[in-house]
Design an enzyme around this catalytic site. Structure first.
Site, PDB file in Angstrom:
ATOM      1  N   CYS A 252       0.789  -1.061  -0.174  1.00 45.55           N
ATOM      2  CA  CYS A 252       0.143   0.014  -0.277  1.00 45.55           C
ATOM      3  C   CYS A 252       0.879   1.237  -0.239  1.00 45.55           C
ATOM      4  O   CYS A 252       1.751   1.370  -0.783  1.00 45.55           O
ATOM      5  CB  CYS A 252      -0.485  -0.134   1.418  1.00 45.55           C
ATOM      6  SG  CYS A 252      -0.190  -0.360   2.890  1.00 45.55           S
ATOM      7  N   ARG A 257      -2.109  -1.172   5.694  1.00 50.12           N
ATOM      8  CA  ARG A 257      -3.486  -0.976   4.547  1.00 50.12           C
ATOM      9  C   ARG A 257      -2.959  -2.356   4.547  1.00 50.12           C
ATOM     10  O   ARG A 257      -4.019  -3.435   4.320  1.00 50.12           O
ATOM     11  CB  ARG A 257      -4.081  -0.425   3.764  1.00 50.12           C
ATOM     12  CG  ARG A 257      -4.842   0.903   3.949  1.00 50.12           C
ATOM     13  CD  ARG A 257      -4.798   2.093   3.195  1.00 50.12           C
ATOM     14  NE  ARG A 257      -3.881   2.654   2.546  1.00 50.12           N
ATOM     15  CZ  ARG A 257      -4.346   3.924   1.637  1.00 50.12           C
ATOM     16  NH1 ARG A 257      -4.691   3.931   0.727  1.00 50.12           N
ATOM     17  NH2 ARG A 257      -2.598   3.865   1.330  1.00 50.12           N
TER      18      ARG A 257
END
Lengths: 305, 151
Positions: A252, A257
């Site tokens: 990410c 994330r």
């Protein structure tokens, strides 16, 4: 696994149901006094460094990803000594069952769980739905600071290779699947940071060539829990085109994330080899001669420079 | 840098933070997050009058208004909105509200841009998160600088 695994139909369909607990399960464990004695330790890992102080699950201990898991000087995680000291101070022993929850559908909780896994902590689980679900269900919270009795934790050498990819690993990975979990705007190169987030200094926009775009939040339902196994299969096997047995790298912006997606691929769908590239876009988007694809097309395997 | 260059209320806040240990500074920031005043109704119902500070990790909206009581100097009123699940952002807003609300435009413009660093929170909060507060102060100063000049 020293602590009983939760049995329910949703979890049973996952490859590793022992990696999740529900809010009901945790509430019952707390009610039963299981947090006393350090066999079960609950950690809260949030993006906002003060959120725990506004009210947390009774008995939960705060962990801050930035100050406690990252090295202060080098862009890396803490070493075995610092990890052992941190864990011991939170009442965690090597054989403790650790349940982690947090804000934002467990982004930072999944990130903390991934770091615990770098140190080979065996029994570490996520609270499905995280902080928001616990609060939405009207369950007990407290502002009383938990004062855990210090435990003993051995100094363990971090073992990055199985679940962590570095830039060189990603360059050597071309030809095998990559999952980009950022927003569509970040993937196409329209922007280099999350909408409404600070510009974190990536010079170039776009994605790693051949990466499939599957924004992390698509793995989460409205209540912050992970989607069911069939839904996850439709997403990652169907849409993204992963095949059983694939060796996968997820990334990410800084690796938080993609920890959420790493968890889904590794423990819910059962891919054996899934690595999180935590250098992610803040490294790749600044790296000299790193190949980049822009727009919605995945792009092709780059030829050697 | 010392606090002598700061407006009195802000200097007092900075002194309070500096007198504390790191964990207590976080607690004080939490207190500021709780004390951030609610928006008045006229702004609550008009979100389009507020501007978002995108550098903050959590949504933060702010706006300024000016007041000029009869014969008195023009003063700047500050209004902030941030959700309860973003206590750090609310805390930063609370510090700036208590330290700057009601000051003259010139006083606000004279606040050093790196004032947030004086709070001694950078290590506990991390430089990345502190950037949100610096951005907030910068936005306030830009909005004050853009006010129409009064004779």
């Amino acid at each position: 696994m020293p602590y009983p695994v939760e049995q329910n139909a949703k979890f049973a369909a996952y490859a590793h149901p022992e990696r999740l607990v529900s809010t009901e399960w945790l509430a019952a464990a707390i009610e039963a006094g299981d947090l006393d004695g350090g066999k079960l330790v609950v950690l809260e890992s949030d993006e906002d460094v003060l959120l725990y102080e506004t009210g947390h699950i009774p008995g939960a201990v705060k962990i801050d990803w930035h100050t406690e898991l990252n090295d202060e000087t080098t862009r890396d995680f803490v070493d075995g000594g610092a990890f052992a000291a941190m864990a011991a101070a939170k009442g965690i022993s090597r054989d403790s069952t650790v349940v982690i929850y947090g804000d934002k559908s467990n982004w930072w909780a999944a990130y903390a769980l991934w770091v615990f896994t770098l140190f080979g902590h065996e029994d570490v689980r996520l609270l499905d739905g995280g902080r928001d679900k616990w609060i939405a269900e009207g369950r007990a919270t407290t502002t009383d600071k938990t004062a855990p009795a210090p435990a003993e934790y051995p100094v363990v050498k971090r073992n990055d290779a199985p679940i962590r990819a570095f830039k060189e690993d990603v360059l050597a990975h071309f030809g095998r699947p990559l999952i980009d979990v950022r927003s569509a705007e970040e993937y196409t190169g329209q922007r280099t940071h999350m909408p409404a987030y600070p510009e974190e200094g990536a010079l170039r926009g776009g994605h790693i060539p051949t990466a499939a775009s599957v924004p992390w939040a698509r793995a989460a339902a409205e209540d912050g829990t992970y989607r069911s196994r069939p839904e996850l299969e439709a997403l990652y096997l169907g849409e993204a085109g992963l095949k059983e047995g694939d060796d996968v790298v997820a990334y990410c912006r800084i690796g938080e994330r993609s920890s959420h997606t790493w968890f889904a691929l590794k423990y819910l769908l059962g891919f054996d080899t899934v690595r999180n590239y935590d250098g992610s876009w803040t490294e790749w988007g600044n790296a000299v001669r790193a190949p980049i694809a822009r727009g919605i097309e995945r792009g092709t395997v780059p030829s050697a420079p | 840098m010392n606090t002598s260059a700061l407006p009195a209320a802000l200097a007092e806040i900075v002194d309070d933070f500096q007198a504390l240990t790191e964990p207590d500074r976080l607690q004080l920031l939490l207190d500021f997050s709780r004390e951030l005043p609610e928006l008045p109704d006229r702004l609550k119902d008009h979100p389009e009058l507020m501007e978002q500070v995108v550098e903050c990790q959590s949504p933060l909206f702010l706006t300024i208004e000016t007041e000029q009581p009869d014969g008195g100097p023009e003063s700047v009123r500050l209004f902030f909105k941030a959700p309860p699940e973003a206590p750090t952002t609310r805390g930063f807003a609370g510090v700036l509200h208590e330290g700057l609300d009601g000051l003259t435009p010139a006083e606000i413009l004279a606040v050093p841009d790196d004032m947030p660093e004086l709070l001694g929170l950078t290590r506990a909060i991390t430089p990345l998160r502190m950037r949100g507060m610096t951005a907030m102060l910068g936005r306030i100063k830009r909005k004050v600088a853009a006010l129409p000049l009064h004779s």
